[in-house]
Motif scaffolding. Structure first.
Motif, short mmCIF file in Angstrom:
data_model
loop_
_atom_site.label_atom_id
_atom_site.label_comp_id
_atom_site.label_asym_id
_atom_site.label_seq_id
_atom_site.Cartn_x
_atom_site.Cartn_y
_atom_site.Cartn_z
N GLN A 1 0.85 -1.19 0.00
CA GLN A 1 0.00 0.00 0.00
C GLN A 1 0.88 1.24 0.00
OE1 GLN A 1 -3.39 -0.40 -0.20
NE2 GLN A 1 -2.92 -2.58 -0.29
N MET B 1 -9.08 -1.82 1.94
CA MET B 1 -8.15 -2.94 1.78
C MET B 1 -8.86 -4.24 2.11
SD MET B 1 -4.76 -1.41 3.71
CE MET B 1 -3.73 -2.85 3.42
N ARG C 1 -8.59 -8.24 3.37
CA ARG C 1 -7.73 -8.94 4.33
C ARG C 1 -6.45 -9.40 3.63
NH1 ARG C 1 -7.40 -11.94 9.03
NH2 ARG C 1 -6.20 -13.87 8.82
N ARG D 1 -4.02 -6.62 3.24
CA ARG D 1 -3.39 -6.30 4.53
C ARG D 1 -2.25 -7.28 4.82
NH1 ARG D 1 -7.39 -2.82 7.23
NH2 ARG D 1 -9.31 -3.05 6.04
N HIS E 1 0.69 -6.63 2.51
CA HIS E 1 1.44 -5.44 2.91
C HIS E 1 2.33 -5.77 4.12
CE1 HIS E 1 2.39 -1.18 3.23
NE2 HIS E 1 2.38 -1.39 4.54
N ASP F 1 -7.60 -10.34 13.29
CA ASP F 1 -7.79 -8.96 12.87
C ASP F 1 -7.02 -8.00 13.77
OD1 ASP F 1 -9.38 -9.84 10.81
OD2 ASP F 1 -11.27 -9.35 11.79
N ILE G 1 -3.34 -8.24 12.88
CA ILE G 1 -3.10 -7.56 11.61
C ILE G 1 -3.04 -6.06 11.83
CG2 ILE G 1 -4.14 -7.00 9.37
CD1 ILE G 1 -5.18 -9.91 9.31
N LEU H 1 0.15 -3.36 11.04
CA LEU H 1 0.05 -2.35 9.98
C LEU H 1 0.47 -0.98 10.51
CD1 LEU H 1 -3.39 -3.25 8.37
CD2 LEU H 1 -1.15 -3.50 7.30
N LEU I 1 -2.87 2.85 7.95
CA LEU I 1 -3.59 1.79 7.25
C LEU I 1 -4.49 0.96 8.16
CD1 LEU I 1 -0.72 0.38 4.96
CD2 LEU I 1 -2.52 2.00 4.34
N ARG I 2 -4.40 1.16 9.46
CA ARG I 2 -5.11 0.28 10.40
C ARG I 2 -6.62 0.39 10.30
NH1 ARG I 2 -1.36 1.01 15.81
NH2 ARG I 2 0.47 0.03 14.85
N ASP J 1 -12.89 -2.26 5.13
CA ASP J 1 -12.64 -3.53 4.45
C ASP J 1 -13.20 -3.46 3.03
OD1 ASP J 1 -11.47 -4.75 6.64
OD2 ASP J 1 -13.39 -5.41 7.43
#
Length: 200
Positions: free
Chosen positions: A11, A126, A128, A131, A134, A180, A183, A187, A191-192, A196
């Motif tokens: 990203q 984004m 999953r 993510r 990335h 999640d 993830i 990030l 980007l968090r 979705d």
């Protein structure tokens, strides 16, 4: 480890250092020299800046040039090579790198169409999978790897990342098994909290 369809793997706009790291995101894979792992690379793409795009154009004479794209003369594996795109998206000129299989007729055009479709979305979002890709792209080599002999047979060869489980402690987790919350923790802040996306 099988990936393939066309997918965004980073990203933002990759700088020169990030670009070169992503050219071979799977360098540490097991049996690197024994296998033709074209499916790991085929379909990967990311955005880069104009300076990086122009630098790659000047390295070697391109294998071919077609309007808004050119191909690198050197192949990564089999018939897969780097394709660099200059695309007008929503009135802005942007630059992208993708791995296309030149034995698959139309792969470059499908890559171009997928990039334009993905980057033309009105709301940044984004999936999953994006993510996870990335996270894999931006994690330092010392903190990512592949499941080895201590893992169950079904997990061997899958991608892993180091995760800080508690103060002073780390654990290695399968990339695809991150929750999640894990993830989000991996990030960068900007980007968090993106919404979705249903499809990339």
């Amino acid at each position: 480890m099988t990936l393939s369809p066309i997918r965004k793997v980073f990203q933002g706009i990759a700088d020169r250092h990030q670009m070169f790291r992503m050219f071979d995101r799977h360098a540490g894979r097991p049996n690197r020299c024994a296998d033709d792992d074209g499916a790991l690379y085929r379909g990967e793409w990311f955005e880069l800046g104009e300076t990086c795009h122009d630098y790659m154009f000047e390295i070697l004479p391109p294998l071919f040039m077609r309007g808004d794209m050119f191909a690198m003369r050197e192949f990564l594996t089999g018939s897969i090579t780097s394709i660099f795109f200059t695309l007008s998206i929503d009135g802005r000129i942007r630059h992208f790198h993708g791995y296309c299989d030149l034995a698959d007729k139309g792969s470059c055009e499908r890559m171009r169409a997928a990039i334009v479709e993905r980057e033309s979305r009105p709301v940044r979002a984004m999936t999953r999978e994006e993510r996870l890709e990335h996270i894999w792209s931006s994690t330092a080599d010392d903190y990512r790897g592949y499941a080895g002999e201590r893992w169950p047979d079904a997990d061997r060869g899958k991608r892993t990342v180091m995760f800080f489980a508690k103060p002073g402690g780390t654990t290695c987790k399968l990339l695809n098994n991150l929750t999640d919350a894990e993830i989000a923790a991996k990030l960068p802040v900007h980007l968090r909290y993106l919404p979705d996306a249903l499809a990339a």
